[in-house]
Motif scaffolding. Structure first.
Motif, PDB file in Angstrom:
ATOM      1  N   UNK A   1       6.516   5.707 -10.924  1.00 20.96           N
ATOM      2  CA  UNK A   1       5.747   5.457 -12.387  1.00 20.96           C
ATOM      3  C   UNK A   1       4.763   6.232 -12.425  1.00 20.96           C
ATOM      4  N   UNK A   2       3.840   6.501 -11.578  1.00 23.02           N
ATOM      5  CA  UNK A   2       2.478   7.456 -11.195  1.00 23.02           C
ATOM      6  C   UNK A   2       2.897   8.642 -11.633  1.00 23.02           C
ATOM      7  N   UNK A   3       4.011   9.194 -10.676  1.00 18.42           N
ATOM      8  CA  UNK A   3       4.365  10.759 -10.747  1.00 18.42           C
ATOM      9  C   UNK A   3       4.918  11.010 -12.315  1.00 18.42           C
ATOM     10  N   UNK A   4       5.835  10.038 -12.851  1.00 15.57           N
ATOM     11  CA  UNK A   4       6.254  10.234 -14.305  1.00 15.57           C
ATOM     12  C   UNK A   4       4.968  10.407 -15.339  1.00 15.57           C
ATOM     13  N   UNK A   5       3.853   9.547 -15.033  1.00 13.50           N
ATOM     14  CA  UNK A   5       2.731   9.329 -15.733  1.00 13.50           C
ATOM     15  C   UNK A   5       2.068  10.608 -15.683  1.00 13.50           C
ATOM     16  N   UNK A   6       1.721  11.234 -14.572  1.00  9.13           N
ATOM     17  CA  UNK A   6       1.064  12.446 -14.507  1.00  9.13           C
ATOM     18  C   UNK A   6       1.820  13.685 -14.748  1.00  9.13           C
TER      19      UNK A   6
ATOM     20  N   UNK B   1       0.190   5.895 -19.336  1.00 14.80           N
ATOM     21  CA  UNK B   1       0.115   4.729 -19.138  1.00 14.80           C
ATOM     22  C   UNK B   1       1.327   4.157 -18.631  1.00 14.80           C
ATOM     23  N   UNK B   2       2.413   4.946 -17.933  1.00 19.80           N
ATOM     24  CA  UNK B   2       3.712   4.275 -17.753  1.00 19.80           C
ATOM     25  C   UNK B   2       3.478   3.279 -16.704  1.00 19.80           C
ATOM     26  N   UNK B   3       2.599   3.653 -15.570  1.00 18.22           N
ATOM     27  CA  UNK B   3       2.339   2.981 -14.665  1.00 18.22           C
ATOM     28  C   UNK B   3       1.730   1.543 -14.862  1.00 18.22           C
ATOM     29  N   UNK B   4       1.378   1.130 -16.166  1.00 17.46           N
ATOM     30  CA  UNK B   4       0.881  -0.093 -16.749  1.00 17.46           C
ATOM     31  C   UNK B   4       2.115  -0.893 -17.019  1.00 17.46           C
ATOM     32  N   UNK B   5       3.502  -0.546 -16.938  1.00 19.15           N
ATOM     33  CA  UNK B   5       4.598  -1.351 -16.674  1.00 19.15           C
ATOM     34  C   UNK B   5       4.476  -2.411 -15.936  1.00 19.15           C
ATOM     35  N   UNK B   6       3.723  -2.076 -14.691  1.00 21.60           N
ATOM     36  CA  UNK B   6       3.553  -3.044 -13.807  1.00 21.60           C
ATOM     37  C   UNK B   6       2.207  -3.790 -14.285  1.00 21.60           C
ATOM     38  N   UNK B   7       2.287  -5.304 -14.398  1.00 17.27           N
ATOM     39  CA  UNK B   7       1.235  -5.770 -15.090  1.00 17.27           C
ATOM     40  C   UNK B   7      -0.026  -6.205 -14.190  1.00 17.27           C
ATOM     41  N   UNK B   8      -0.760  -5.285 -13.685  1.00 18.71           N
ATOM     42  CA  UNK B   8      -1.687  -5.544 -12.575  1.00 18.71           C
ATOM     43  C   UNK B   8      -2.975  -6.495 -13.278  1.00 18.71           C
ATOM     44  N   UNK B   9      -2.994  -6.383 -14.614  1.00 23.05           N
ATOM     45  CA  UNK B   9      -4.189  -7.113 -15.030  1.00 23.05           C
ATOM     46  C   UNK B   9      -5.346  -6.692 -14.999  1.00 23.05           C
ATOM     47  N   UNK B  10      -6.322  -7.493 -15.163  1.00 23.96           N
ATOM     48  CA  UNK B  10      -8.034  -7.052 -15.218  1.00 23.96           C
ATOM     49  C   UNK B  10      -8.291  -6.189 -13.814  1.00 23.96           C
ATOM     50  N   UNK B  11      -7.587  -6.714 -13.090  1.00 25.91           N
ATOM     51  CA  UNK B  11      -8.326  -6.139 -11.423  1.00 25.91           C
ATOM     52  C   UNK B  11      -7.421  -5.118 -10.911  1.00 25.91           C
ATOM     53  N   UNK B  12      -6.832  -4.134 -11.709  1.00 27.57           N
ATOM     54  CA  UNK B  12      -5.943  -3.046 -11.275  1.00 27.57           C
ATOM     55  C   UNK B  12      -6.755  -1.928 -10.612  1.00 27.57           C
ATOM     56  N   UNK B  13      -8.015  -1.677 -10.860  1.00 26.17           N
ATOM     57  CA  UNK B  13      -9.027  -1.062 -10.080  1.00 26.17           C
ATOM     58  C   UNK B  13      -9.016  -1.657  -8.610  1.00 26.17           C
ATOM     59  N   UNK B  14      -8.743  -2.815  -8.495  1.00 23.87           N
ATOM     60  CA  UNK B  14      -9.002  -3.028  -6.906  1.00 23.87           C
ATOM     61  C   UNK B  14      -7.387  -3.446  -6.382  1.00 23.87           C
ATOM     62  N   UNK B  15      -6.562  -3.780  -7.157  1.00 27.32           N
ATOM     63  CA  UNK B  15      -5.362  -4.353  -6.746  1.00 27.32           C
ATOM     64  C   UNK B  15      -4.373  -2.960  -6.220  1.00 27.32           C
ATOM     65  N   UNK B  16      -4.617  -2.060  -7.042  1.00 30.26           N
ATOM     66  CA  UNK B  16      -3.650  -0.981  -6.591  1.00 30.26           C
ATOM     67  C   UNK B  16      -3.857  -0.087  -5.486  1.00 30.26           C
ATOM     68  N   UNK B  17      -5.405  -0.011  -5.237  1.00 28.54           N
ATOM     69  CA  UNK B  17      -6.000   0.425  -3.702  1.00 28.54           C
ATOM     70  C   UNK B  17      -5.497  -0.467  -2.562  1.00 28.54           C
ATOM     71  N   UNK B  18      -5.473  -1.911  -2.762  1.00 25.55           N
ATOM     72  CA  UNK B  18      -4.833  -2.454  -1.895  1.00 25.55           C
ATOM     73  C   UNK B  18      -3.400  -2.436  -1.455  1.00 25.55           C
TER      74      UNK B  18
END
Length: 587
Positions: free
Chosen positions: A337-342, A348-365
């Motif tokens: 998803x990130x490759x297609x987005x970039x 924002x295709x990567x937002x197809x995954x509903x990380x929610x408000x804490x995406x900035x923290x969840x994606x690095x985890x």
């Protein structure tokens, strides 16, 4: 008498927490009881005996309204997927990630299976089916077309002619259709090695007069998801989605579409739109930077559609018009998803995954966890390694916590004296205790900081386990076959010997028991609280957490158990560094 009151107060508090948490968990932390089972992505249970008559026809095209290319088809009887696929004229699709076919009737992409993903945790399980043709219980497909004024355009029943035998990453396929009055239509399909199909739509006007037309793309879906893993919740969005009118859309569900005016929600701009499930996505994407209008609609009961359309354009005699659309049909793999987005400019295709408000923290985890998995080869071991890394990062904070606990232990006799002296004057007692903390330079809340830090880490790991397709069906060892599902061995039914499944609040598995025991050992090493009610609560808390954590994914329990064991080891080390922690307070 006071001891009995304290015990009763602690029990009542614990019961209130347990009951309250069960409500909170069902609303904010939904966790299915069993490993994910995905046979067909669209809804299948309770499907009607016939499909909607107009399924696949665009239901929300912008004005001016086009004349229908042909009469609407009669309702179709619902039949098995294999029967429908066997009788059609089809062009195969084959890539490392998907298998399927294009239906030459209607030029629909209505047959897609995801070869990397199994329906169940069994090794011989068939591949997950994403798209299925119309007239089947879980009809779900992508379609491209035109609308025009005064000329016939291809429709759902039009039979196309194919140039090319198979659609692969190295062999595109072209479909052609002509209306017999001077206009011909082409769709050139190409596909990459993953999940992105590119379609170039061309209309050639060989007639004697200009024609006005537009092109569109749509995703059509029969039925809502019926699997418990695919329930829309406060933390995980399932349903219509996209990047529409300049924002990611998570607030429109199937019921909202049915209740909207004309059963349609319209948008003035679209980067992409489609339907998301927990692990899967079907989306249509206009060319990068192209202006289109879009709609999410429900053409009929139990039938849903996302569509984007371009403005009407006049094509002069001897001229042609080409537009490009893209179709994503596959698993929501983070890296893809990130490759297609970039690289493809899909906003924002990567937002197809509903990380929610804490995406900035969840994606690095997630990325750290996935990197560890690539190194150790097992997601369970990767979770344990992640826990170790987190504990090492938190080591300075833990040092301060234990130093504060040591100071609290030293001044405990003074605290007890103040409590006895001012037992009938609670405000004065609190005032004197605060003064004592200040004089002794003690922060009574320092011990809570590591627990508070654990909360966002726990939530991030919960979201990763629940949302990331990379975690689906990942085994650990022994009886844990899927870390994203709860522990399957329940004590209450004698590990499956008794023929019933305990309710989630009583589904205590071996991992939950281990969690309770390790937490009990950890609490045993802590200095006893001065407050008697606190002391009683701390005695009950490990077993309360055993019930609270039991319904969660096995990966979360593994994280917590590992964290408890590391905490016990760290406490033992700290006791050597701060002997006052273990020494009995002076009387």
């Amino acid at each position: 008498m006071d001891d009995k009151r304290n015990l009763i107060a602690a029990i009542l508090l614990s019961v209130a927490i347990l009951i309250g948490w069960n409500f909170v968990a069902e609303r904010f932390f939904p966790t299915p009881d069993q490993p994910d089972v995905t046979r067909t992505v669209a809804g299948a249970n309770g499907a009607p005996s016939t499909a909607p008559a107009a399924q696949g026809q665009p239901s929300a095209l912008p004005a001016p309204t086009a004349a229908a290319p042909a009469a609407a088809p009669a309702p179709q009887a619902i039949r098995p997927v294999d029967v429908v696929l066997a009788e059609g004229q089809r062009i195969p699709i084959e890539t490392p990630a998907i298998r399927g076919s294009i239906n030459l009737v209607g030029a629909r992409i209505d047959d897609v299976t995801l070869t990397k993903y199994r329906q169940t945790i069994k090794k011989d399980s068939p591949a997950v089916r994403l798209f299925a043709p119309g007239g089947t219980p879980a009809a779900y497909f992508a379609s491209l077309g035109w609308a025009a004024q005064g000329v016939q355009v291809p429709g759902a029943n039009s039979v196309w002619t194919a140039t090319g035998a198979k659609l692969t990453p190295t062999t595109p396929v072209t479909l052609s259709w002509a209306n017999g009055t001077g206009q011909s239509f082409r769709i050139e399909y190409s596909i990459d090695a993953n999940y992105l199909i590119t379609a170039k739509q061309t209309v050639v006007n060989s007639g004697t007069a200009p024609v006005s037309l537009n092109s569109f793309a749509l995703i059509d879906r029969l039925g809502k998801p019926t699997d418990p893993h695919e329930v829309d919740s406060w933390t995980i969005h399932v349903g219509p989605t996209g990047y529409l009118d300049g924002k990611s859309v998570f607030d429109v569900d199937y019921d909202d579409v049915e209740e909207a005016a004309n059963r349609t929600v319209r948008y003035n701009a679209a980067g992409w739109l489609g339907f998301t499930d927990k692990y899967w996505l079907a989306a249509i994407v206009p060319a990068k930077g192209e202006r289109v209008t879009a709609a999410i609609s429900s053409p009929a009961a139990n039938n849903y559609q996302t569509l984007f359309a371009r403005d009407f354009t006049a094509v002069a005699p001897g001229q042609q018009l080409t537009t490009t659309s893209r179709i994503f049909a596959g698993a929501k793999e983070v890296e893809i998803l990130e490759t297609y987005q970039n690289d493809q400019g899909i906003t924002r295709l990567s937002n197809a995954i509903d990380w929610g408000w804490f995406e900035f923290f969840e994606v690095p985890i997630f990325k750290l966890l996935h990197w560890l998995f690539e190194k150790v080869g097992n997601f369970g071991l990767a979770i344990m390694a992640l826990t170790l890394i987190i504990r090492l990062l938190m080591f300075p904070i833990a040092n301060k916590q234990f130093a504060s606990m040591a100071q609290m232990r030293v001044v405990q006799p003074k605290m007890k004296a103040l409590q006895d002296r001012y037992k009938d004057d609670k405000p004065k007692m609190q005032q004197e205790l605060m003064k004592l903390y200040k004089d002794e330079k003690i922060n009574p809340l320092a011990g809570c900081l590591p627990i508070l830090i654990q909360i966002p880490i726990f939530y991030a790991l919960y979201k990763v386990l629940m949302l990331a397709i990379e975690m689906r069906h990942q085994p650990f060892y022994l009886w844990i076959k899927d870390l994203s599902a709860p522990d399957p061995l329940h004590i209450l039914n004698l590990f499956g010997l008794l023929p019933f499944t305990p309710p989630s609040i009583l589904a205590i598995g071996l991992l939950a028991v281990i969690l309770g025991v390790t937490m009990w050992l950890q609490f045993r090493l802590n200095p006893a609280p001065a407050d008697p009610v606190q002391a009683q609560v701390f005695k009950i808390m490990p077993w309360l957490f055993m019930f609270i954590m039991a319904p969660f994914a096995a990966g979360l329990l593994l994280y917590w158990i590992t964290n408890n064991i590391l905490s016990i080891g760290q406490q033992q080390w700290m006791y050597r560094k701060f002997p006052a922690l273990k020494a009995a307070p002076a009387k």
